[in-house]
Enzyme design. Structure first.
Site, PDB file in Angstrom:
ATOM      1  N   HIS A 198      -4.849   0.792   3.024  1.00 14.19           N
ATOM      2  CA  HIS A 198      -3.486   0.330   3.381  1.00 14.19           C
ATOM      3  C   HIS A 198      -2.535   1.518   3.476  1.00 14.19           C
ATOM      4  O   HIS A 198      -1.821   1.692   4.464  1.00 14.19           O
ATOM      5  CB  HIS A 198      -2.995  -0.658   2.312  1.00 14.19           C
ATOM      6  CG  HIS A 198      -1.577  -1.120   2.485  1.00 14.19           C
ATOM      7  ND1 HIS A 198      -1.222  -2.334   3.017  1.00 14.19           N
ATOM      8  CD2 HIS A 198      -0.399  -0.503   2.177  1.00 14.19           C
ATOM      9  CE1 HIS A 198       0.094  -2.455   3.048  1.00 14.19           C
ATOM     10  NE2 HIS A 198       0.620  -1.352   2.541  1.00 14.19           N
ATOM     11  N   GLU A 199      -2.523   2.368   2.459  1.00 20.65           N
ATOM     12  CA  GLU A 199      -1.571   3.499   2.441  1.00 20.65           C
ATOM     13  C   GLU A 199      -1.835   4.456   3.593  1.00 20.65           C
ATOM     14  O   GLU A 199      -0.922   5.014   4.193  1.00 20.65           O
ATOM     15  CB  GLU A 199      -1.642   4.234   1.103  1.00 20.65           C
ATOM     16  CG  GLU A 199      -1.222   3.399  -0.106  1.00 20.65           C
ATOM     17  CD  GLU A 199       0.118   2.675   0.071  1.00 20.65           C
ATOM     18  OE1 GLU A 199       0.261   1.574  -0.467  1.00 20.65           O
ATOM     19  OE2 GLU A 199       0.998   3.221   0.775  1.00 20.65           O
ATOM     20  N   HIS A 238      -0.110   3.443   6.630  1.00 18.24           N
ATOM     21  CA  HIS A 238       1.271   3.954   6.688  1.00 18.24           C
ATOM     22  C   HIS A 238       1.288   5.412   7.117  1.00 18.24           C
ATOM     23  O   HIS A 238       2.083   5.822   7.960  1.00 18.24           O
ATOM     24  CB  HIS A 238       1.948   3.853   5.315  1.00 18.24           C
ATOM     25  CG  HIS A 238       2.281   2.469   4.878  1.00 18.24           C
ATOM     26  ND1 HIS A 238       2.867   1.534   5.700  1.00 18.24           N
ATOM     27  CD2 HIS A 238       2.107   1.861   3.684  1.00 18.24           C
ATOM     28  CE1 HIS A 238       3.043   0.405   5.041  1.00 18.24           C
ATOM     29  NE2 HIS A 238       2.583   0.576   3.807  1.00 18.24           N
ATOM     30  N   HIS A 287       4.630  -2.454   7.549  1.00 17.67           N
ATOM     31  CA  HIS A 287       3.991  -3.663   7.022  1.00 17.67           C
ATOM     32  C   HIS A 287       3.856  -4.738   8.096  1.00 17.67           C
ATOM     33  O   HIS A 287       4.713  -4.897   8.942  1.00 17.67           O
ATOM     34  CB  HIS A 287       4.787  -4.185   5.831  1.00 17.67           C
ATOM     35  CG  HIS A 287       4.521  -3.407   4.589  1.00 17.67           C
ATOM     36  ND1 HIS A 287       5.468  -3.124   3.631  1.00 17.67           N
ATOM     37  CD2 HIS A 287       3.396  -2.785   4.164  1.00 17.67           C
ATOM     38  CE1 HIS A 287       4.952  -2.418   2.658  1.00 17.67           C
ATOM     39  NE2 HIS A 287       3.689  -2.181   2.964  1.00 17.67           N
TER      40      HIS A 287
END
Lengths: 601, 90
Positions: free
Chosen positions: A294-295, A298, A304
């Site tokens: 997930h990170e 980014h 998101h």
């Protein structure tokens, strides 16, 4: 999906990353592997490649920290906020930070990967039986040096398979002592310490000296958490002390007494009422692989998503399925386009002989397994024969993890570890990865790489051979003197080859051919045995000579398998193919594994 | 026989070093909405409508029933583990 304002993205495709420090919750090689797999998710659907640096400036700097950790966006202790990352760009942009007040695992509880011992780094099996008693955590019982160890099967008394557990007596993390273990007692600022300490630090990390006198030598490392370590509280990383006294009662296990949130806790001294030292007991923890994936989304430019099932949804939820949702793929391909098939690589020049160097060159993304240099025969009553070969923080210098590496390109692999047919598809295994060869209208096409650990989590990285039993569809995997039997998702093993009735002198099984009537021929060097799959026993421990049944095949093949009704004997880069007849089996083709079997260009 | 619990139910104690969440749900929610970019700090106390509007935005982002109220599902979602990157804005 959502991108950041201004569609922030990297202008180059070969992204670099560096792991600045490690969490004490996981063995460093597990952390490295989780990050490599998280990056591999994104490189599998884009033209991006990810190269790990061990020093210098990298696009994506990864670090663990607690509370205020240097960027003005403080973490918040256990639970709540798990991690954060910055959009692409120079400096802190693109970096990813993980809250080390969390308990980092692979989402299913502590990852107690063993070192040394005789189980090839297999994880602990809890509970296990040792001298008739059940153990639910690592123990130093049976040892005189206090090193915590565990059995890697349910019953040590029967299987005698074990390994050493992460502990400061075995190795340290980061620091400047190359991962050397702690020395107790050690002197620091004139005081003597007999355990790891947070003294002298403001970030709560526990450390120790790796010589008797830190004031003099200035050599130190950070202490890995033991399996009984607590998280949060006021004793992060300290092991529970059982029994402990709380409100004048004795507790021999973790308890939720005194709390309203149901969290299990324990004292880290024998008397909580007196010392008030405590922490939370280990729970399933958070999957470093999923949170990192997930990170890194980014760090590549994704904000998101509002799709609940998407990886880029802001809230954490554990899944063992493929983490990327179509929404994630659409988002990342909106920024970077889809993955361009690797250009067909001309066959490399004179192939290198597989050796340890070739191995690590051939598959650079997966960190080298830290192996003891000494023979793996040391038993719980003897100390490990030699320290780990590489410091846990050491990492090879430049590690391309992009799709163009032999590690990802099935045609770049020189010699496979194992080859077998599963559900009608040829599977080729190499150094923790595998590919499926699909017969399409335009000839065979390789799917993958996939990670062995993602599909068969109990297996080691290096396999010797495997086979699927045509009747029961059970999968048998062999590595060294161990065998694992998968029935669907459940696994039996590792068990020793002797359990199949083979002689202890048999060091490894290098091939298998399924025959009618529930029989399988198991090969090792130039001998074979006939295994009754149902009984899981060979019909006699005396082997048969290969040339008696398979004349004209090479001596000492590194793989033997059955594929589409033909038998293949592999040696170096070549295969000898036989058609099975009742009387004499005849070689009807000799060819290259990569060109003639996988049809690489 | 095990000693009965003290008459007034389980003993709850203050664990040293633990972040105590003395915030009310309303205060916790305001802090959350501000931290994750749903409402600038300055606007928080101006009027109830901005809170209602911010809650609706949060409920849409987190795939919750859009009520504009600080209901139990919304509070539970706010307390669940998550990524620290704001959902809205920089």
């Amino acid at each position: 999906f959502l991108t950041f304002e201004g569609e922030l993205k990297w202008k180059h495709q070969n992204i670099t990353y560096r792991v600045q420090n490690y969490s004490p919750d996981l063995p460093p090689e597990v952390t490295d592997d989780a990050f490599a797999r998280a990056f591999a998710l994104w490189s599998s659907v884009t033209p991006l490649t990810f190269t790990r640096l061990s020093s210098g400036d990298a696009d994506i700097l990864i670090q663990f920290g607690t509370k205020e950790h240097g960027d003005g966006y403080p973490f918040d202790g256990k639970d709540g906020l798990l991690a954060h990352a910055f959009p692409p760009g120079p400096g802190i942009q693109g970096d990813a930070h993980f809250d080390d007040d969390e308990f980092w695992t692979l989402g299913k509880g502590a990852v107690i990967q063993t070192r040394f011992g005789n189980a090839n780094g297999a994880p602990c099996h809890f509970p296990f039986i040792f001298e008739g008693r059940s153990y639910f955590s690592c123990t130093a019982e049976g040892r005189s040096d206090g090193l915590p160890w565990c059995s890697t099967t349910a019953n040590y008394d029967i299987d005698n398979l074990y390994g050493f557990c992460p502990s400061e007596l075995l190795y340290t993390l980061n620091g400047n002592a190359n991962g050397d273990p702690c020395v107790f007692p050690f002197t620091f600022e004139g005081r003597s310490y007999t355990a790891c300490t947070t003294d002298g630090r403001s970030d709560g990390y526990r450390w120790c000296a790796t010589t008797a006198n830190y004031d003099q030598d200035k050599l130190y490392g950070f202490c890995p958490n033991r399996d009984t370590a607590v998280t949060g509280g006021n004793s992060q990383g300290e092991p529970c002390v059982f029994p402990f006294t709380f409100l004048n009662r004795e507790y021999s296990t973790c308890t939720n007494e005194g709390r309203t949130d149901g969290h299990l806790w324990c004292a880290t001294t024998d008397n909580f009422d007196r010392d008030r030292k405590w922490g939370f007991c280990q729970d399933r923890g958070y999957s470093l692989f999923l949170v990192a994936a997930h990170e890194f989304g980014h760090a590549l430019g994704l904000d998101h998503s509002s799709v609940r099932e998407a990886l880029m949804f802001p809230m954490y939820s554990f899944t063992e399925g493929p983490p990327l949702h179509p929404d994630d793929v659409k988002g990342i391909q909106y920024l970077y386009g889809s993955r361009t098939e690797p250009d067909p690589k001309p066959p490399t020049s004179a192939p290198l002989e597989p050796d340890s160097t070739t191995q690590s060159n051939a598959c650079p993304t997966l960190p080298p397994i830290v192996k003891p240099t000494g023979p793996p025969t040391s038993r719980p009553s003897e100390p490990p024969t030699a320290g780990p070969t590489g410091p846990p923080t050491a990492s090879p210098s430049v590690l391309p993890t992009g799709p163009l590496d032999p590690a990802d390109d099935v045609c770049g692999v020189q010699i496979f570890d194992a080859i077998t047919e599963i559900q009608g598809q040829l599977h080729v295994f190499k150094n923790g990865r595998y590919w499926r060869i699909q017969q399409g209208s335009k000839g065979p096409r390789a799917q993958g790489p996939f990670f062995i650990a993602n599909t068969w989590s109990a297996l080691p990285r290096i396999l010797d051979t495997a086979f699927e039993d045509p009747l029961t569809k059970k999968l048998f995997f062999f590595s060294g003197q161990q065998v694992w039997v998968y029935t669907g998702q459940s696994v039996l093993g590792p068990r020793r080859l002797e359990k199949l009735g083979l002689d202890p002198k048999v060091h490894r099984i290098t091939g298998a051919i399924q025959r009618n009537g529930g029989k399988v021929l198991l090969f090792s060097q130039n001998q074979f045995w006939r295994l009754d799959v149902k009984k899981q026993k060979v019909d006699r421990s005396e082997p048969y000579p290969v040339e008696s049944m398979f004349p004209g095949v090479p001596e000492n093949p590194h793989d033997v398998f059955l594929y589409q009704g033909k038998v293949y004997f592999c040696q170096e880069h070549f295969f000898w193919r036989l058609s099975l007849h009742d009387q004499v089996n005849k070689v009807d083709q000799v060819g290259y594994v990569t060109y003639d079997l996988l049809h690489c260009p | 026989a095990p000693r009965g619990r003290s008459s007034n139910g389980p003993v709850l104690i203050r664990f040293p070093g633990e972040k105590m969440n003395n915030l009310t749900n309303q205060q916790f929610a305001e802090e959350y909405l501000n931290r994750y970019g749903y409402i600038p700090a300055g606007l928080l106390h101006r009027d109830g409508s901005s809170m209602k509007h911010a809650l609706r935005k949060l409920q849409r982002q987190l795939a919750l029933p859009v009520t504009g109220e600080l209901d139990s599902a919304t509070i539970a979602a706010m307390r669940a583990p998550r990524c620290g990157v704001p959902d809205v804005g920089q």
